[in-house]
Design a protein around this motif. Structure first.
Motif, mmCIF file in Angstrom:
data_model
loop_
_atom_site.group_PDB
_atom_site.id
_atom_site.type_symbol
_atom_site.label_atom_id
_atom_site.label_comp_id
_atom_site.label_asym_id
_atom_site.label_seq_id
_atom_site.Cartn_x
_atom_site.Cartn_y
_atom_site.Cartn_z
ATOM 1 N N TRP A 130 0.882 -1.173 0.000
ATOM 2 C CA TRP A 130 0.000 0.000 0.000
ATOM 3 C C TRP A 130 0.917 1.219 0.000
ATOM 4 O O TRP A 130 1.645 1.463 0.958
ATOM 5 N N CYS A 131 0.876 1.975 -1.088
ATOM 6 C CA CYS A 131 1.798 3.090 -1.266
ATOM 7 C C CYS A 131 1.368 4.302 -0.439
ATOM 8 O O CYS A 131 0.249 4.788 -0.571
ATOM 9 N N GLN A 132 2.290 4.800 0.387
ATOM 10 C CA GLN A 132 2.041 5.984 1.199
ATOM 11 C C GLN A 132 3.066 7.080 0.914
ATOM 12 O O GLN A 132 3.165 8.056 1.674
ATOM 13 N N ASP A 133 3.791 6.904 -0.175
ATOM 14 C CA ASP A 133 4.816 7.870 -0.579
ATOM 15 C C ASP A 133 4.142 9.072 -1.243
ATOM 16 O O ASP A 133 3.515 8.945 -2.300
ATOM 17 N N PRO B 227 5.771 0.136 -7.353
ATOM 18 C CA PRO B 227 6.398 0.858 -8.454
ATOM 19 C C PRO B 227 7.689 1.560 -8.018
ATOM 20 O O PRO B 227 7.910 1.806 -6.832
ATOM 21 N N ALA B 228 8.507 1.899 -8.996
ATOM 22 C CA ALA B 228 9.816 2.499 -8.711
ATOM 23 C C ALA B 228 9.703 3.833 -7.992
ATOM 24 O O ALA B 228 10.582 4.201 -7.211
ATOM 25 N N ASP B 229 8.609 4.588 -8.240
ATOM 26 C CA ASP B 229 8.491 5.909 -7.613
ATOM 27 C C ASP B 229 7.839 5.863 -6.232
ATOM 28 O O ASP B 229 7.554 6.900 -5.639
ATOM 29 N N CYS B 230 7.635 4.656 -5.694
ATOM 30 C CA CYS B 230 7.036 4.498 -4.375
ATOM 31 C C CYS B 230 8.058 3.827 -3.455
ATOM 32 O O CYS B 230 8.302 2.622 -3.562
ATOM 33 N N ARG B 231 8.649 4.593 -2.574
ATOM 34 C CA ARG B 231 9.705 4.073 -1.711
ATOM 35 C C ARG B 231 9.161 3.073 -0.688
ATOM 36 O O ARG B 231 8.108 3.305 -0.078
ATOM 37 N N ALA B 232 9.885 1.996 -0.486
ATOM 38 C CA ALA B 232 9.469 0.969 0.466
ATOM 39 C C ALA B 232 9.354 1.538 1.875
ATOM 40 O O ALA B 232 8.451 1.167 2.643
ATOM 41 N N ALA B 233 10.251 2.441 2.223
ATOM 42 C CA ALA B 233 10.238 3.034 3.559
ATOM 43 C C ALA B 233 9.010 3.898 3.799
ATOM 44 O O ALA B 233 8.675 4.219 4.944
ATOM 45 N N GLU B 234 8.322 4.280 2.726
ATOM 46 C CA GLU B 234 7.134 5.127 2.820
ATOM 47 C C GLU B 234 5.875 4.357 2.440
ATOM 48 O O GLU B 234 4.881 4.951 2.032
#
Length: 232
Positions: free
Chosen positions: A126-129, A143-150
C-alpha cells in the motif's frame, strides 16, 4: 377525603399515567447522513483523545435501523481528528463518513463474503509515498516511484491484515500528506497508527454481513463535541 389527600391521589394518577420515557432513537437515526444505503458501520470513541471505543454494524429494515452486531474497537494512538484536517504520520484516526471500496486479506475471505475481496501476496504493497503517482493505492508490485520506507508491505502485518476493509478516507481524490492506508482491520497488540481495529471474530462477522448491494458506509467519530459521529 381531606384536600391534601385528594391532591396526593391526583398527583399519583398523573405520575402513573405518564409512563416510561420514550426510548432514544438508534444512533444512525440521529446522524446527519448515513451514506444512502441500508447498511452502516459506526465506530465511536468517548472523546477525541480516546484510543478505545465501539464498532457497531446496523441494518435498515422497514424504515428502522436495527443493530446487527457490535464489538470493542481500537483507534489511533493519538486519538481521533477531523478527517479534512488530518495530517499524515500523526497516528490519528480520521473522523467522517466514508465508503468501503473493497475488502482484502492475507487469509482467504470468510465463507459467505459478498464483498470484492483482494488476496494479499508477497509483492502486495500500500503506497504511502507522497511523491508517488500511486499514493494511497494498493500496488502489486511496488512501483519504482514508491519508496518501500514510505509504504506498507501488506503481508508483513500478519494477523492484523488477516481480514480487512478499505476505509475510503482520502481515497477518491487523494490529497498528498493527508494520509493513506486507513483500514478497518483485526486488532494488534495496542492502539493503531490511524486505522480502526476490532477482534478477529468481529472482523470476520462484519465481512460476512456486509453486502455491497446495500451500499454500506462507515461513520467514525466521537460520542459528542466537534467530531461527534452524529455530525456526519
Amino acid at each position: 377525603m381531606r384536600p391534601g389527600a385528594v391532591a396526593l391521589a391526583v398527583s399519583s394518577l398523573v405520575v402513573l399515567g405518564a409512563g416510561p420515557p420514550a426510548p432514544s432513537p438508534p444512533l444512525p437515526a440521529r446522524m446527519t447522513d448515513t451514506g444512502g444505503g441500508t447498511q452502516l458501520i459506526t465506530a465511536v470513541a468517548p472523546g477525541a483523545a480516546s484510543t478505545r471505543g465501539t464498532v457497531t454494524w446496523w441494518d435498515r429494515k422497514d424504515g428502522r435501523w436495527l443493530r446487527a452486531g457490535s464489538a470493542p474497537a481500537r483507534f489511533g494512538a493519538n486519538g481521533l481528528v477531523e478527517g479534512v484536517s488530518r495530517a499524515q504520520g500523526t497516528n490519528t484516526t480520521p473522523t467522517g463518513l466514508y465508503g468501503l471500496p473493497y475488502a482484502f486479506g492475507i487469509k482467504a475471505a470468510p465463507r459467505g463474503t459478498a464483498y470484492r475481496y483482494r488476496r494479499v501476496h508477497r509483492d502486495s504493497w500500500w503506497c504511502q509515498d507522497n511523491g508517488s503517482r500511486s499514493y494511497n493505492r494498493w500496488t502489486e508490485p511496488r512501483p519504482a516511484d514508491c519508496r518501500a520506507a514510505e509504504s506498507e508491505h501488506l503481508i508483513t502485518y500478519g494477523e492484523r491484515y488477516a481480514h480487512a476493509l478499505v476505509i475510503g478516507f482520502n481515497y477518491e481524490r487523494p490529497v498528498r500528506r493527508r494520509g493513506a492506508g486507513i483500514f478497518l482491520h483485526v486488532n494488534g497488540r495496542g492502539a493503531t497508527a490511524g486505522c480502526v481495529s476490532v477482534p478477529k471474530r468481529a472482523m470476520r462477522a462484519i465481512l460476512t454481513w456486509a453486502d455491497p448491494a446495500k451500499r454500506p458506509h462507515i461513520a467514525v467519530g466521537t460520542a459528542s463535541g466537534t467530531t461527534a459521529v452524529t455530525r456526519y
